[in-house]
Design a protein around this motif. Structure first.
Motif, short mmCIF file in Angstrom:
data_model
loop_
_atom_site.label_atom_id
_atom_site.label_comp_id
_atom_site.label_asym_id
_atom_site.label_seq_id
_atom_site.Cartn_x
_atom_site.Cartn_y
_atom_site.Cartn_z
N SER A 49 -1.69 -4.16 5.50
CA SER A 49 -0.28 -4.24 5.63
C SER A 49 -0.04 -5.49 3.76
CB SER A 49 -0.48 -5.77 6.52
OG SER A 49 -0.77 -6.80 6.41
N GLY A 50 0.96 -4.51 3.54
CA GLY A 50 0.70 -5.65 2.28
C GLY A 50 2.71 -6.71 1.84
N ASP A 51 2.64 -7.58 0.33
CA ASP A 51 3.15 -8.08 0.46
C ASP A 51 4.71 -7.72 -0.63
OD1 ASP A 51 5.52 -9.78 -0.22
OD2 ASP A 51 3.90 -11.24 -0.02
N HIS A 52 5.87 -7.33 -0.35
CA HIS A 52 6.58 -5.90 -1.60
C HIS A 52 7.23 -7.22 -1.93
CE1 HIS A 52 9.65 -7.00 0.80
NE2 HIS A 52 9.53 -5.48 2.12
N GLN A 53 6.92 -8.38 -2.33
CA GLN A 53 7.44 -10.08 -2.76
C GLN A 53 9.24 -9.85 -2.85
OE1 GLN A 53 5.16 -10.53 -5.81
NE2 GLN A 53 3.18 -9.83 -5.19
N ASN A 54 9.72 -8.26 -2.31
CA ASN A 54 11.13 -8.59 -2.37
C ASN A 54 11.74 -7.66 -3.96
OD1 ASN A 54 12.32 -9.21 0.04
ND2 ASN A 54 11.72 -11.38 -0.85
N LYS A 55 10.27 -7.38 -4.16
CA LYS A 55 10.31 -6.44 -6.30
C LYS A 55 10.09 -4.59 -5.20
CE LYS A 55 8.82 -10.40 -8.41
NZ LYS A 55 7.69 -11.28 -8.97
N ALA A 56 10.98 -3.87 -6.05
CA ALA A 56 10.97 -3.06 -5.85
C ALA A 56 9.71 -2.06 -6.80
CB ALA A 56 12.26 -1.93 -6.13
N ASP A 57 9.14 -2.67 -7.93
CA ASP A 57 8.31 -1.99 -8.74
C ASP A 57 6.87 -2.40 -7.61
OD1 ASP A 57 7.97 -4.25 -8.83
OD2 ASP A 57 8.00 -4.60 -10.96
N VAL A 58 6.57 -3.54 -7.39
CA VAL A 58 5.38 -3.77 -6.48
C VAL A 58 5.57 -3.14 -5.41
CG1 VAL A 58 4.66 -6.09 -5.18
CG2 VAL A 58 5.71 -5.95 -7.56
N GLY A 59 5.88 -3.15 -4.46
CA GLY A 59 6.69 -2.23 -3.43
C GLY A 59 6.02 -0.59 -3.59
N LEU A 60 6.57 -0.19 -4.26
CA LEU A 60 6.50 0.58 -4.79
C LEU A 60 5.41 1.06 -4.87
CD1 LEU A 60 7.73 3.90 -4.36
CD2 LEU A 60 9.12 3.26 -6.93
N SER A 61 4.61 0.36 -6.18
CA SER A 61 2.76 0.60 -6.64
C SER A 61 1.35 0.88 -5.30
CB SER A 61 2.14 -0.36 -8.20
OG SER A 61 1.34 -0.44 -8.27
N MET A 62 2.26 -0.40 -4.03
CA MET A 62 1.45 -0.64 -3.37
C MET A 62 1.39 0.38 -2.29
SD MET A 62 1.33 -4.32 -0.82
CE MET A 62 0.99 -4.94 -2.45
N ALA A 63 3.07 1.06 -1.34
CA ALA A 63 3.24 2.20 -0.75
C ALA A 63 2.14 3.68 -1.97
CB ALA A 63 4.90 3.08 -1.18
N ARG A 64 2.21 3.54 -3.54
CA ARG A 64 1.76 5.25 -3.65
C ARG A 64 0.25 5.17 -3.80
NH1 ARG A 64 4.22 4.87 -8.09
NH2 ARG A 64 5.10 5.62 -8.36
N SER A 65 -0.61 3.78 -4.00
CA SER A 65 -1.75 3.16 -3.64
C SER A 65 -2.47 3.75 -2.35
CB SER A 65 -2.17 1.75 -3.51
OG SER A 65 -3.45 2.04 -3.94
N TRP A 66 -1.61 3.54 -1.12
CA TRP A 66 -1.59 3.14 0.07
C TRP A 66 -1.60 4.78 0.63
CZ3 TRP A 66 1.94 -0.44 3.33
CH2 TRP A 66 1.44 -1.67 2.83
N ILE A 67 -0.90 6.07 -0.37
CA ILE A 67 -0.67 7.30 0.29
C ILE A 67 -1.95 8.18 -0.18
CG2 ILE A 67 0.44 9.21 -0.42
CD1 ILE A 67 3.27 7.62 0.49
N ASP A 68 -2.03 7.51 -1.72
CA ASP A 68 -3.18 7.95 -2.43
C ASP A 68 -4.00 7.75 -2.40
OD1 ASP A 68 -1.08 9.95 -4.31
OD2 ASP A 68 -0.90 7.87 -5.90
N VAL A 69 -5.01 6.55 -1.78
CA VAL A 69 -5.87 5.94 -1.90
C VAL A 69 -6.26 6.25 -0.92
CG1 VAL A 69 -8.19 3.95 -2.49
CG2 VAL A 69 -5.82 4.73 -4.34
N GLN A 70 -5.89 5.62 0.30
CA GLN A 70 -6.35 4.90 2.18
C GLN A 70 -4.72 6.14 2.70
OE1 GLN A 70 -5.89 0.63 3.08
NE2 GLN A 70 -5.07 0.48 0.51
N LYS A 71 -4.77 7.26 2.61
CA LYS A 71 -4.16 8.36 2.87
C LYS A 71 -3.23 7.66 4.48
CE LYS A 71 -6.94 10.78 0.43
NZ LYS A 71 -5.84 12.05 -0.90
N VAL A 72 -2.55 6.77 4.08
CA VAL A 72 -1.82 6.04 4.79
C VAL A 72 -0.16 7.26 5.49
CG1 VAL A 72 0.16 4.63 4.88
CG2 VAL A 72 -1.89 2.94 4.32
N GLY A 73 -0.05 7.45 6.51
CA GLY A 73 1.35 9.08 6.86
C GLY A 73 1.96 8.14 7.15
#
Length: 400
Positions: free
Chosen positions: A71-95
């Motif tokens: 889980s993660g907090d996007h803080q209602n900011k598109a850039d924060v949410g997008l950065s976290m999502a990209r890291s999840w996919i690239d590093v943690q292999k979130v499907g």
């Protein structure tokens, strides 16, 4: 030659080890939500907990692999949410990434998962455009949206004689979209919009806006605000005696948590549509009890949708016998969505889950038996009637 053979053997052994390790990695699901801001009450920690309940019901593993919720907090900011999502996919292999309660965050993540060939499910984001002009084949919309909010209650009100409308609308994208969709629904049902006013987000004093609405003599004062803005308009409208039998409020995007915050004295008799009510039947009450044992309150609409979406994704992985995105997507579309909070729903080509919607009325203080006993169910509306018809959509996936 021996050295070359030895090198090849070592390489093959390393690849086999990496492959085995990859196969043993957990199947990860990411809940990207508002953990600390204005949406945290109706999404946030409760959305994470709802996903965990689904995992536990499923048995905790799929294809012999542990299921893990991140889980993660996007803080209602598109850039924060997008950065976290990209890291999840690239590093943690979130499907799968879901919740996405802020529409701007959801749009960004939908674009990302399409590029990365992963999956997203918007369970909390309300913009109807997520499964319309921003649709793609890797993304789904699971719960409420602005089209459903606009159409269901407004159509019923106009048919009942409440045929003149005045809008109090927040001056940002969600409010504009909700007002535009509601205007279309009102006019299509034979009603007329006679005025409106815009207010800034996170406003505190709504007296001038409410007095303008009162002066219009419209039969319905439509409130296109959300969360604290919506709650304040409703409270102040009741306090100033603006809302009467001749001028009824239509709180278009109101949620159960809003009713709780506003109080039955101010919210009573409000007509609204909802995709989930915890006390609808034995199945919803069964899930609600599991949730309430952990969170000390019933689940919200988005939290229930997180539970449902998690279960459906895991069923699809199991039936596909694979975590391959294309295979899982095919199974998600093929299988009916059936669980304690969703019954016999199907996913349309644009990613819209065509789930039933309830038309409800807020109880009076006398009718309520206690906290959270807030709705009288008037009728059930089929998803094909409640959500945007394919003929009105611009999603190219519906044109094929």
């Amino acid at each position: 030659m021996r050295r070359k053979i030895s090198t090849i053997a070592a390489t093959l052994s390393l690849l086999a080890t990496v492959s085995a390790a990859s196969a043993a990695d957990p199947v990860r699901i990411g809940v990207l939500t508002d953990l600390s801001g204005p949406l945290s009450d109706v999404q946030g920690p409760g959305s994470v907990e709802a996903a965990k309940i689904a995992v536990e019901e499923f048995g905790g593993t799929v294809l012999g692999r542990k299921i893990e919720i991140v889980s993660g907090d996007h803080q209602n900011k598109a850039d924060v949410g997008l950065s976290m999502a990209r890291s999840w996919i690239d590093v943690q292999k979130v499907g799968l990434i879901m919740d996405l309660g802020n529409s701007a965050v959801a749009i960004g993540v939908q674009n990302l998962v399409k590029d990365k060939n992963q999956i997203s499910i918007a369970t909390g984001a309300a913009s109807g455009d997520l499964s319309n002009k921003f649709c793609n084949s890797n993304s789904f919309q699971w719960a409420y949206d602005t089209y459903q909010y606009a159409k269901v209650a407004s159509t019923d009100l106009v048919k009942g004689g409440a045929d003149t409308w005045f809008f109090i609308t927040p001056d940002y994208a969600f409010g504009h979209a909700l007002e535009a969709d509601t205007r279309k629904a009102v006019e299509a049902s034979g009603g007329k919009v006679i005025g409106g006013v815009k207010h800034p987000i996170n406003n505190m004093d709504y007296s001038s806006f409410l007095l303008q609405a009162q002066a219009s003599n419209a039969k319905v004062i439509a409130i296109a605000s959300a969360v604290s803005d919506l709650q304040n308009v409703m409270k102040q409208g009741a306090e100033f005696n603006i809302f009467t039998d001749k001028q009824r409020p239509a709180a278009l995007g109101i949620l159960l948590a809003d009713v709780h915050a506003i109080g039955l004295a101010a919210a009573q008799n409000t007509i609204l549509s909802t995709v989930f009510y915890w006390d609808e039947n034995d199945s919803t009450r069964r899930f609600a009890k599991k949730f309430q044992d952990r969170m000390k309150r019933p689940p919200s609409e988005a939290q229930a949708a997180n539970y449902s979406a998690t279960l459906h994704y895991l069923k699809a992985v199991s039936r596909a016998n694979s975590t391959d995105t294309d295979k899982v997507l095919a199974k998600m579309r093929e299988l009916p969505v059936e669980d304690d909070v969703t019954r016999s729903a199907m996913i349309r080509e644009d990613g819209r889950l065509l789930r039933d919607v309830l038309l409800v009325q807020v109880k009076t203080p006398v009718e309520s038996k206690g906290p959270w006993d807030y709705y009288k169910i008037l009728r059930r509306i089929a998803g094909v009637e409640a959500f945007r018809p394919a003929a009105e959509s611009v999603c190219p996936l519906l044109k094929k």
